[in-house]
Design an enzyme around this catalytic site. Structure first.
Site, PDB file in Angstrom:
ATOM      1  N   LYS A 205       0.729  -1.243   0.141  1.00  0.00           N
ATOM      2  CA  LYS A 205      -0.151  -0.041  -0.027  1.00  0.00           C
ATOM      3  C   LYS A 205       0.892   1.277  -0.173  1.00  0.00           C
ATOM      4  O   LYS A 205       1.800   1.396   0.855  1.00  0.00           O
ATOM      5  CB  LYS A 205      -0.987  -0.058   1.192  1.00  0.00           C
ATOM      6  CG  LYS A 205      -1.671   1.144   1.465  1.00  0.00           C
ATOM      7  CD  LYS A 205      -2.723   1.113   2.504  1.00  0.00           C
ATOM      8  CE  LYS A 205      -3.192   2.354   2.826  1.00  0.00           C
ATOM      9  NZ  LYS A 205      -4.307   2.557   3.736  1.00  0.00           N
TER      10      LYS A 205
HETATM   11  C1  5RP Z   1      -2.025   4.456   7.686  1.00  0.00           C
HETATM   12  C2  5RP Z   1      -2.981   3.550   6.945  1.00  0.00           C
HETATM   13  C3  5RP Z   1      -4.537   3.961   7.069  1.00  0.00           C
HETATM   14  O1  5RP Z   1      -5.170   2.790   6.941  1.00  0.00           O
HETATM   15  C4  5RP Z   1      -4.960   4.592   5.936  1.00  0.00           C
HETATM   16  O2  5RP Z   1      -4.139   5.734   5.607  1.00  0.00           O
HETATM   17  C5  5RP Z   1      -6.090   5.454   6.171  1.00  0.00           C
HETATM   18  O3  5RP Z   1      -6.881   5.701   5.006  1.00  0.00           O
HETATM   19  P1  5RP Z   1      -6.824   7.259   4.396  1.00  0.00           P
HETATM   20  O4  5RP Z   1      -5.369   7.818   4.740  1.00  0.00           O
HETATM   21  O5  5RP Z   1      -7.520   6.954   3.231  1.00  0.00           O
HETATM   22  O6  5RP Z   1      -7.741   7.902   5.456  1.00  0.00           O
HETATM   23  O7  5RP Z   1      -2.690   2.692   6.263  1.00  0.00           O
HETATM   24  O8  5RP Z   1      -0.908   4.535   7.055  1.00  0.00           O
END
Ligand code: 5RP
Length: 292
Positions: A205
């Site tokens: 991710k």
């Molecule tokens: C933090 C993460 C979180 O799950 C993610 O960032 C949360 O989602 P968003 O930024 O879209 O609110 O992996 O590193």
């Protein structure tokens, strides 16, 4: 270890040339994995499109109660019909997510800091593999802080989780963290995504950036893209469209769904982009039609 001086800059990514070791399985880099791993990856990446809409609501693991997530028990069931995967903590999953649902589960297993800390990069593995198995997790998510003070702990956490996951057939999702010490440049994301992939994760991710297609090309496992801070709906759909066009295998969005004025409709619009080939403009029209 190779000498760091005088390195040639990587440049020949063969963007547009399909991944060569795909075999007949829909998930990049998974051709040689076990049946159980492939089964769980198929709960994440749709076998028809090879893509995924992950919904991240694990923010409470370091932010506590977050706008839009004050009542997990109320909001999560309204979104489950429209997303492929729920990314969350075990506390949220056991208490607020009905077990009778078809979503995959990306279980956050690392933690250790909070909004009260300046440096968020020091984490531990907080969930053991037995509990991930009891929860029927389809993957285990580990925050990875490349270039930060806590890099060594991150790599140690990631390795422990990958090793346990390989033993029991549960994929690991390496989350490339951003923070005040890390640049948000393609140079940084190329370095961090490739390190995390070469550690042995099955999914990475990361964030969108310039030359995102090169980051995808150089990463031998699927990349899902974080939503990041809340944007107007049209811009969030453009983000989703751009990364899918540049080779992402899906999105892992949180705030851009649950802080939308219409979270369920936004999730459906994102789904149109990821799985049905809608452009960002078409998806935004679809969103507007639904809310009016
Ligand atoms: C933090 C993460 C979180 O799950 C993610 O960032 C949360 O989602 P968003 O930024 O879209 O609110 O992996 O590193």
């Amino acid at each position: 270890m190779a000498d760091k001086d005088g390195l040639k800059v990587a440049k020949d990514y063969h963007v547009g040339t399909p991944f060569a070791n795909q075999g007949d399985f829909q998930v990049k880099g998974a051709n040689g994995l076990s049946w159980g791993m492939k089964r769980r990856l198929s709960n994440i990446f749709d076998p028809k499109t090879g893509k995924t809409v992950m919904f991240a609501f694990d923010h409470g693991y370091f932010m506590g109660s977050t706008a839009g997530l004050e009542r997990l028990d109320l909001i999560i069931p309204t979104l489950m019909p429209y997303v492929d995967v729920l990314m969350c903590t075990r506390g949220a999953l056991r208490t607020c997510v009905p077990a009778a649902n078809k979503c995959g589960v990306a279980l956050r297993v690392s933690s250790g800091s909070s909004m009260l800390n300046d440096d968020l990069s020091h984490e531990v593995v907080a969930v053991d593999i037995e509990d991930a198995i009891r929860l029927d997790a389809d993957c285990m998510a580990v925050q990875t802080f490349i270039g930060a003070d806590g890099q060594l702990e991150s790599i140690d956490n990631l390795s422990q989780v990958i090793n346990a996951g390989m033993t029991y057939g549960i994929p690991t999702l390496g989350v490339v963290a951003v923070g005040k010490d890390m640049e948000r440049t393609d140079r940084y994301f190329k370095l961090a995504t490739r390190i995390v992939a070469e550690m042995g994760v099955q999914i990475v991710k990361t964030y969108n950036c310039e030359h995102f297609d090169e980051i995808v090309a150089a990463c031998p496992v699927p990349i899902v893209v974080a939503g990041g801070k809340k944007l107007p709906e049209a811009e969030a759909l453009t983000l989703a469209y751009d990364v899918i066009q540049n080779g992402a295998a899906g999105v892992d969005m949180g705030r851009n769904i649950f802080q939308s004025t219409h979270p369920a409709e936004m999730a459906q619009a994102v789904r149109k982009v990821v799985h049905e080939g809608y452009t960002d403009k078409e998806a935004f029209e679809y969103f507007q039609d639904m809310i009016h």
